[in-house]
Scaffold this active site. Structure first.
Site, PDB file in Angstrom:
ATOM      1  N   GLU A 199    -114.880   4.910 -18.201  1.00  0.00           N
ATOM      2  CA  GLU A 199    -114.910   6.232 -17.600  1.00  0.00           C
ATOM      3  C   GLU A 199    -114.886   6.096 -16.085  1.00  0.00           C
ATOM      4  O   GLU A 199    -114.985   4.983 -15.557  1.00  0.00           O
ATOM      5  CB  GLU A 199    -116.152   7.017 -18.061  1.00  0.00           C
TER       6      GLU A 199
ATOM      7  N   HIS B  29    -123.276  11.370 -17.027  1.00  0.00           N
ATOM      8  CA  HIS B  29    -123.833  10.034 -16.805  1.00  0.00           C
ATOM      9  C   HIS B  29    -124.090   9.823 -15.316  1.00  0.00           C
ATOM     10  O   HIS B  29    -123.265  10.201 -14.486  1.00  0.00           O
ATOM     11  CB  HIS B  29    -122.837   8.952 -17.247  1.00  0.00           C
TER      12      HIS B  29
END
Lengths: 368, 289
Positions: free
Chosen positions: B209, B247
């Site tokens: 990511e 996150h």
């Protein structure tokens, strides 16, 4: 949490790092008062953005009346899209040299890294690599004197100047660890006569460690919706599109936004509802999404341990109680998915097997 | 074969008597994991199902062979729990909690390095050697044995991809969740050589990511050291810079960690990046031929 320059400098002073004389002003009278005390002043608007000078947010003056007038114009006005609530009035330094010092976290080595340069005062991305000293600090031993000496040696500093920078490095590191900082940055670190002084301060504190720093001032950067979501324990980010999104897990939520974009749509928000989607949490998450007035809503639940029928029941009961004026598309797979879909069909919500089918459908709805 | 953990791994659960600890212990046992002990200070002598509970990790290790531990404690207490496990000599420690202060994470990694402990996470779903041993919170049904090694920064996205592979008849050797935080014990470049060595792993799927440079470092490592085919999927293509996407580690800062940079780095070393998650199984089948 990012700190305003004046807050960062207050912390610098606490940790023994030299800063210019002066203080924060919240009214034009205070600005007058401070300039009257210290004479030749620099007045800096306090916003969480760089390039304040170019935007007209910084002024030099020795005249208290001018300071007052400038402050009066600036306070409450908008600068680079942000409201100015405070200004910092401090002594104007005679600048001979400008250095750069920062400590941040290096993901690769899992250690703090010191960035130091004799080319300070400019945008740090513009400093050529060969002028940037990078020193990884062993977290087990911290910034010992030898490490500080090594950094100034690599910077090419000598004499009293090197000694002062070494002392600042040790104090800055102490502040970095004591305050659970993600970043402490001094740009520029100014050499003025015999003194080395921090002329600017950029400090970011780890949000996850704020619980043990209740004594620090709190700076709110989030939008109203982001604040509300945070109180509910949801990870939320405002975006510009028109499809409201809710998913479970950060990675899958990002992937959902990407998939929407892939089919020509745009998400109105990022909302990670986490693992267990109970009825109350679902209702509140939907409320947040609805507040942005989307054209369609896409809910993407990959129920692992979460049971799909529980999730479906939560949606169904929210749908029965509240009017949802836009089409809702749900992707629901995992434990008990058949039962979950039946429950949703009963309240007229379409459920899909895959993320891409659901995303396509939501994009279609949003275009009509 | 599998990496890090297998059918002989004896597992300890730190915080076994809490709701989450007990629930997931049962799920792990159901999967086939050998959970041999748990800890809960002050509750030593009790049992959770048939599993003995000890007051401390040291006490558990005096009584039982422990190869790996999983930590179910709130973030604020995670540092203490991790230090306890490392100090007692645990070799593999899985740290689930999210929101652990990043300075605590640095201190944990530093101590683990000195003591030779492998840390998985924090902010991970754990790891699973399919059909053999699961140490984590992932849903059991998608992790079936097969030839693909998976290493990922995100939990539910891994379930999505592993699930779609399972539906396409592709099972996994080991699935490792690195964790979504900035400072984590293992990065892609630590796990890739393990998959390269594992004879059962025929292809590797990398789920990345935005944020940081772990994918770029992985690309450089793949070029030099990995002979097995690698397929990737990356999340965050549409993410705006400067925003933390759920996150702690998923943020584009100062122009670093962009989606485009990562795709370019991976493509340059011959790694195909799926544009949509459901395309991963097709790409894996293609490279397995």
């Amino acid at each position: 949490m990012k700190m305003y320059e004046y807050m960062g400098k207050e912390q610098f002073a606490k940790f023994g790092i030299p800063v210019p004389k002066g203080r924060v002003a919240k009214t034009s009278e205070e600005a007058y008062q401070i300039t009257a005390e210290i004479g030749d002043s620099v007045i800096k608007s306090q916003i969480l953005s760089g390039k304040r000078g170019k935007a007209g947010g910084i002024k030099f003056t020795a005249d208290p009346n001018e300071a007052k007038e400038f402050a009066a114009n600036l306070l409450g006005s908008e600068l680079r899209g942000l409201i100015v609530d405070a200004i910092l009035v401090e002594q104007k330094l005679k600048i001979e040299k400008e250095y750069y010092l920062a400590i941040t976290i290096d993901r690769g080595t899992k250690c703090p890294v010191v960035l130091a340069s004799t080319k300070g005062g400019m945008d740090i991305e513009d400093v050529p690599e060969e002028y940037m000293v990078k020193y990884h600090v062993d977290y087990g031993i911290g910034m010992m004197a030898f490490a500080a000496r090594e950094i100034t040696r690599r910077m090419g500093l000598g004499g009293g100047e090197a000694k002062q920078v070494q002392a600042i490095l040790q104090k800055l590191y102490n502040m970095f660890t004591t305050l659970d900082a993600e970043l402490v940055e001094i740009n520029p670190l100014v050499v003025s006569g015999d003194a080395v002084i921090a002329a600017d301060a950029k400090v970011t504190i780890d949000d996850d460690a704020l619980f043990r720093h209740k004594d620090l001032p709190y700076v709110e950067e989030r939008s109203e919706s982001e604040k509300k979501a945070h109180e509910l324990g949801l990870a939320y980010v405002d975006l510009d599109g028109n499809i409201g999104v809710m998913a479970n897990g950060a990675g899958i939520t990002m992937a959902t936004l990407d998939t929407i974009q892939n089919y020509g749509g745009a998400a109105a928000n990022f909302l990670d509802a986490g693992g267990g989607a109970g009825e109350e949490a679902t209702a509140k998450a939907l409320e947040l999404i609805m507040a942005k007035d989307p054209k369609a809503i896409l809910i993407n639940i990959f129920g692992g341990i979460t049971r799909c029928d529980d999730v479906a029941n939560a949606f169904a009961s929210v749908k029965k109680k509240a009017e949802i004026p836009v089409p809702v598309v749900i992707r629901l797979v995992g434990t008990n998915q058949e039962r979950g879909r039946e429950i949703l069909q009963e309240v007229g919500i379409e459920a899909y097997d895959t993320m891409h089918e659901a995303a396509q459908k939501a994009v279609e709805f949003a275009k009509n | 074969m599998a990496i890090y953990i297998n059918e002989n791994t004896n597992v300890l659960v730190q915080g076994i008597t809490g709701n989450q600890g007990t629930f997931h212990t049962r799920q792990m046992v159901k999967y086939g994991t050998k959970v041999v002990a748990g800890t809960s200070p002050g509750k030593g002598g009790q049992k959770v199902d048939d599993i003995p509970v000890f007051n401390s990790v040291a006490e558990a290790m005096q009584n039982t062979q422990i190869d790996a531990s999983i930590l179910f404690v709130p973030a604020a207490f995670a540092k203490d729990g991790a230090f306890e496990a490392i100090n007692a000599g645990v070799k593999v420690l899985v740290m689930l909690p999210e929101h652990i202060p990043v300075h605590d994470a640095m201190a944990i990694m530093n101590y683990a390095r000195a003591k030779g402990t492998t840390i998985i996470g924090p902010n991970t779903f754990g790891l699973v050697s399919s059909g053999k041993c699961k140490i984590g919170i992932m849903p059991n049904q998608y992790f079936i044995p097969g030839p693909v090694g998976v290493v990922a920064r995100s939990g539910t996205l891994s379930y999505e991809i592993v699930g779609s592979m399972a539906n396409a008849g592709l099972g996994t050797t080991t699935v490792v969740g690195l964790g979504g935080d900035r400072v984590v014990g293992l990065n892609f470049i630590d796990v890739l050589p393990e998959f390269e060595k594992d004879p059962e792993t025929k292809a590797i799927v990398l789920v990345g990511e935005i944020g940081g440079t772990a994918e770029e470092e992985a690309a450089a490592y793949i070029k030099e050291k990995i002979s097995k085919p690698v397929v990737a999927y990356l999340a965050g293509k549409s993410a705006p810079p400067g925003k933390r996407m759920g996150h702690a580690g998923a943020i584009i800062e100062r122009g670093m960690g962009t989606f485009e940079g990562k795709v370019k780095a991976l493509n340059a070393v011959g790694v195909e990046v799926a544009s949509l998650s459901f395309e991963v199984p097709e790409l894996v089948k293609k490279v397995l031929k």
